[in-house]
Design a protein around this motif. Sequence first.
Motif, PDB file in Angstrom:
ATOM      1  N   GLN A  82     120.487  70.350 -15.633  1.00 55.65           N
ATOM      2  CA  GLN A  82     121.374  71.407 -15.156  1.00 55.65           C
ATOM      3  C   GLN A  82     121.403  71.461 -13.637  1.00 55.65           C
ATOM      4  O   GLN A  82     122.463  71.629 -13.027  1.00 55.65           O
ATOM      5  N   GLN A  83     120.226  71.293 -13.020  1.00 58.95           N
ATOM      6  CA  GLN A  83     120.164  71.323 -11.565  1.00 58.95           C
ATOM      7  C   GLN A  83     120.876  70.120 -10.959  1.00 58.95           C
ATOM      8  O   GLN A  83     121.593  70.245  -9.959  1.00 58.95           O
ATOM      9  N   ALA A  84     120.697  68.954 -11.578  1.00 58.65           N
ATOM     10  CA  ALA A  84     121.350  67.745 -11.080  1.00 58.65           C
ATOM     11  C   ALA A  84     122.865  67.868 -11.145  1.00 58.65           C
ATOM     12  O   ALA A  84     123.580  67.480 -10.219  1.00 58.65           O
ATOM     13  N   LEU A  85     123.364  68.429 -12.244  1.00 57.21           N
ATOM     14  CA  LEU A  85     124.812  68.588 -12.392  1.00 57.21           C
ATOM     15  C   LEU A  85     125.357  69.669 -11.460  1.00 57.21           C
ATOM     16  O   LEU A  85     126.400  69.498 -10.832  1.00 57.21           O
ATOM     17  N   ALA A  86     124.643  70.790 -11.372  1.00 58.71           N
ATOM     18  CA  ALA A  86     125.127  71.916 -10.577  1.00 58.71           C
ATOM     19  C   ALA A  86     125.152  71.599  -9.091  1.00 58.71           C
ATOM     20  O   ALA A  86     126.082  71.986  -8.367  1.00 58.71           O
ATOM     21  N   GLN A  87     124.134  70.861  -8.606  1.00 57.49           N
ATOM     22  CA  GLN A  87     124.016  70.619  -7.166  1.00 57.49           C
ATOM     23  C   GLN A  87     124.610  69.283  -6.729  1.00 57.49           C
ATOM     24  O   GLN A  87     124.970  69.126  -5.564  1.00 57.49           O
ATOM     25  N   GLY A  88     124.691  68.338  -7.648  1.00 54.20           N
ATOM     26  CA  GLY A  88     125.123  67.008  -7.231  1.00 54.20           C
ATOM     27  C   GLY A  88     126.509  66.614  -7.680  1.00 54.20           C
ATOM     28  O   GLY A  88     126.928  65.473  -7.470  1.00 54.20           O
ATOM     29  N   LEU A 139     121.515  68.352 -21.875  1.00 56.97           N
ATOM     30  CA  LEU A 139     122.140  69.367 -21.027  1.00 56.97           C
ATOM     31  C   LEU A 139     121.326  70.654 -20.986  1.00 56.97           C
ATOM     32  O   LEU A 139     121.524  71.479 -20.091  1.00 56.97           O
ATOM     33  N   GLY A 140     120.424  70.826 -21.925  1.00 54.92           N
ATOM     34  CA  GLY A 140     119.570  72.011 -21.919  1.00 54.92           C
ATOM     35  C   GLY A 140     118.363  71.881 -21.010  1.00 54.92           C
ATOM     36  O   GLY A 140     117.671  72.878 -20.759  1.00 54.92           O
ATOM     37  N   LEU A 141     118.105  70.687 -20.480  1.00 52.43           N
ATOM     38  CA  LEU A 141     116.964  70.492 -19.587  1.00 52.43           C
ATOM     39  C   LEU A 141     117.248  71.091 -18.209  1.00 52.43           C
ATOM     40  O   LEU A 141     118.334  70.880 -17.654  1.00 52.43           O
ATOM     41  N   PRO A 142     116.310  71.806 -17.629  1.00 56.27           N
ATOM     42  CA  PRO A 142     116.507  72.370 -16.291  1.00 56.27           C
ATOM     43  C   PRO A 142     116.852  71.302 -15.253  1.00 56.27           C
ATOM     44  O   PRO A 142     117.702  71.538 -14.378  1.00 56.27           O
ATOM     45  N   ASN A 164     110.458  54.999 -15.464  1.00 58.51           N
ATOM     46  CA  ASN A 164     110.591  55.325 -16.882  1.00 58.51           C
ATOM     47  C   ASN A 164     111.648  56.410 -17.089  1.00 58.51           C
ATOM     48  O   ASN A 164     111.605  57.454 -16.446  1.00 58.51           O
ATOM     49  N   PRO A 165     112.602  56.172 -17.995  1.00 58.87           N
ATOM     50  CA  PRO A 165     113.636  57.179 -18.255  1.00 58.87           C
ATOM     51  C   PRO A 165     113.072  58.358 -19.036  1.00 58.87           C
ATOM     52  O   PRO A 165     112.042  58.253 -19.696  1.00 58.87           O
ATOM     53  N   HIS A 166     113.779  59.483 -18.948  1.00 58.05           N
ATOM     54  CA  HIS A 166     113.388  60.652 -19.730  1.00 58.05           C
ATOM     55  C   HIS A 166     113.547  60.317 -21.220  1.00 58.05           C
ATOM     56  O   HIS A 166     114.484  59.613 -21.614  1.00 58.05           O
ATOM     57  N   PRO A 167     112.647  60.786 -22.071  1.00 61.15           N
ATOM     58  CA  PRO A 167     112.733  60.476 -23.505  1.00 61.15           C
ATOM     59  C   PRO A 167     114.079  60.810 -24.130  1.00 61.15           C
ATOM     60  O   PRO A 167     114.547  60.096 -25.017  1.00 61.15           O
ATOM     61  N   ILE A 168     114.708  61.902 -23.696  1.00 63.98           N
ATOM     62  CA  ILE A 168     115.995  62.269 -24.285  1.00 63.98           C
ATOM     63  C   ILE A 168     117.074  61.264 -23.889  1.00 63.98           C
ATOM     64  O   ILE A 168     117.949  60.929 -24.699  1.00 63.98           O
ATOM     65  N   ILE A 169     116.991  60.752 -22.643  1.00 63.42           N
ATOM     66  CA  ILE A 169     117.937  59.713 -22.230  1.00 63.42           C
ATOM     67  C   ILE A 169     117.748  58.474 -23.091  1.00 63.42           C
ATOM     68  O   ILE A 169     118.715  57.822 -23.490  1.00 63.42           O
ATOM     69  N   SER A 170     116.496  58.154 -23.409  1.00 63.45           N
ATOM     70  CA  SER A 170     116.230  57.019 -24.292  1.00 63.45           C
ATOM     71  C   SER A 170     116.841  57.253 -25.670  1.00 63.45           C
ATOM     72  O   SER A 170     117.347  56.319 -26.306  1.00 63.45           O
ATOM     73  N   LEU A 205     128.742  72.514 -20.359  1.00 63.55           N
ATOM     74  CA  LEU A 205     129.147  72.072 -19.016  1.00 63.55           C
ATOM     75  C   LEU A 205     129.740  73.233 -18.226  1.00 63.55           C
ATOM     76  O   LEU A 205     129.425  73.405 -17.030  1.00 63.55           O
ATOM     77  N   LEU A 206     130.572  74.019 -18.866  1.00 60.08           N
ATOM     78  CA  LEU A 206     131.169  75.173 -18.184  1.00 60.08           C
ATOM     79  C   LEU A 206     130.093  76.168 -17.745  1.00 60.08           C
ATOM     80  O   LEU A 206     130.146  76.698 -16.622  1.00 60.08           O
ATOM     81  N   ASN A 207     129.126  76.398 -18.607  1.00 62.92           N
ATOM     82  CA  ASN A 207     128.035  77.326 -18.261  1.00 62.92           C
ATOM     83  C   ASN A 207     127.211  76.815 -17.086  1.00 62.92           C
ATOM     84  O   ASN A 207     126.811  77.588 -16.206  1.00 62.92           O
ATOM     85  N   ILE A 208     126.940  75.516 -17.081  1.00 63.66           N
ATOM     86  CA  ILE A 208     126.145  74.933 -15.992  1.00 63.66           C
ATOM     87  C   ILE A 208     126.862  75.096 -14.659  1.00 63.66           C
ATOM     88  O   ILE A 208     126.257  75.490 -13.648  1.00 63.66           O
ATOM     89  N   PHE A 209     128.141  74.800 -14.645  1.00 64.37           N
ATOM     90  CA  PHE A 209     128.889  74.837 -13.387  1.00 64.37           C
ATOM     91  C   PHE A 209     129.264  76.254 -12.959  1.00 64.37           C
ATOM     92  O   PHE A 209     129.549  76.502 -11.776  1.00 64.37           O
ATOM     93  N   ASN A 210     129.244  77.199 -13.878  1.00 66.85           N
ATOM     94  CA  ASN A 210     129.591  78.575 -13.526  1.00 66.85           C
ATOM     95  C   ASN A 210     128.376  79.396 -13.124  1.00 66.85           C
ATOM     96  O   ASN A 210     128.524  80.517 -12.602  1.00 66.85           O
TER      97      ASN A 210
END
Length: 285
Positions: free
Chosen positions: A71-77, A65-68, A22-28, A279-284
Amino acid sequence: MDTSTLNPRNSQHVRSKSEPSNPHPIISQVDEQLRRLRDSEATSSSLCHRLGALQDLYDCVDKLLGLPNSQQALAQGTDKEVLDDLLEGSLMLLDLCDTAKNGLLQTRECTHELESILRRKRGEICTSSSLQKSRKMIKKTIHKALKGMEGEHFRKVYGSLTIVNLIKEVEATTYDSMASLLSFIAGPKLPSKWSCWSSVSNFVQPRRVACISEETDVSVVERLDLALRSATNHQTNKEFHTQDEDMQNLLRECGACIKEVEEELEGLYRFIIKTRVSLLNIFNN
């Protein structure tokens, strides 16, 4: 955390076996907004409506993008190449917005100036000729921007990087809408047979401009170009003013409609900036 913890958007993206069913509701929500935009492209949807729908889409992206987990998926992956691609995409979209905003502003100024010429009822052929030249410059700038647009930049798919692929599709949808908007502002090439006022007036009197839409038989911008050509081609403005009230009404409505699109575009511009900052905040961090 692996990027596969967020479900892919649709079958076009590579699915990871470890992803939940099941996808996350926000993705839906993002999927639904994208679906609506795709549907609007196949119907007589106005540009105002489409720009408003894009703002709704970016609002959902902002929440995602506000979901932890996001943010973790983008920052680490996500590596630097992917980050640069996302940031470059947002910058390209902002540049297109700037081009569109300038084109809309100058076009609206043309409508106001032509309306003023009609109101004064003097043979200001030089002024109308200057306005037509201004429109030609707008068209040239937009056609140059359209020619230089690199749509393939927004069509990339990054394997199982779900959130990245989602952002790329949002970018692609925005790109397509901006291309439609720019083409609308430039307007089509006018046939020479429409250079006389009698032809122009046929498209002015029976119609009321309710909203800007590139699907109308004769668009707002096209009618403006017809009016400018008619005013410029007359040796005197006697014939041009025989139905000046109809034309003034059209021009007022044109100006109001263009201003409405400007406001919707400005809202979209702010959303794109907000996404870029996120995006800049997540990666920085």
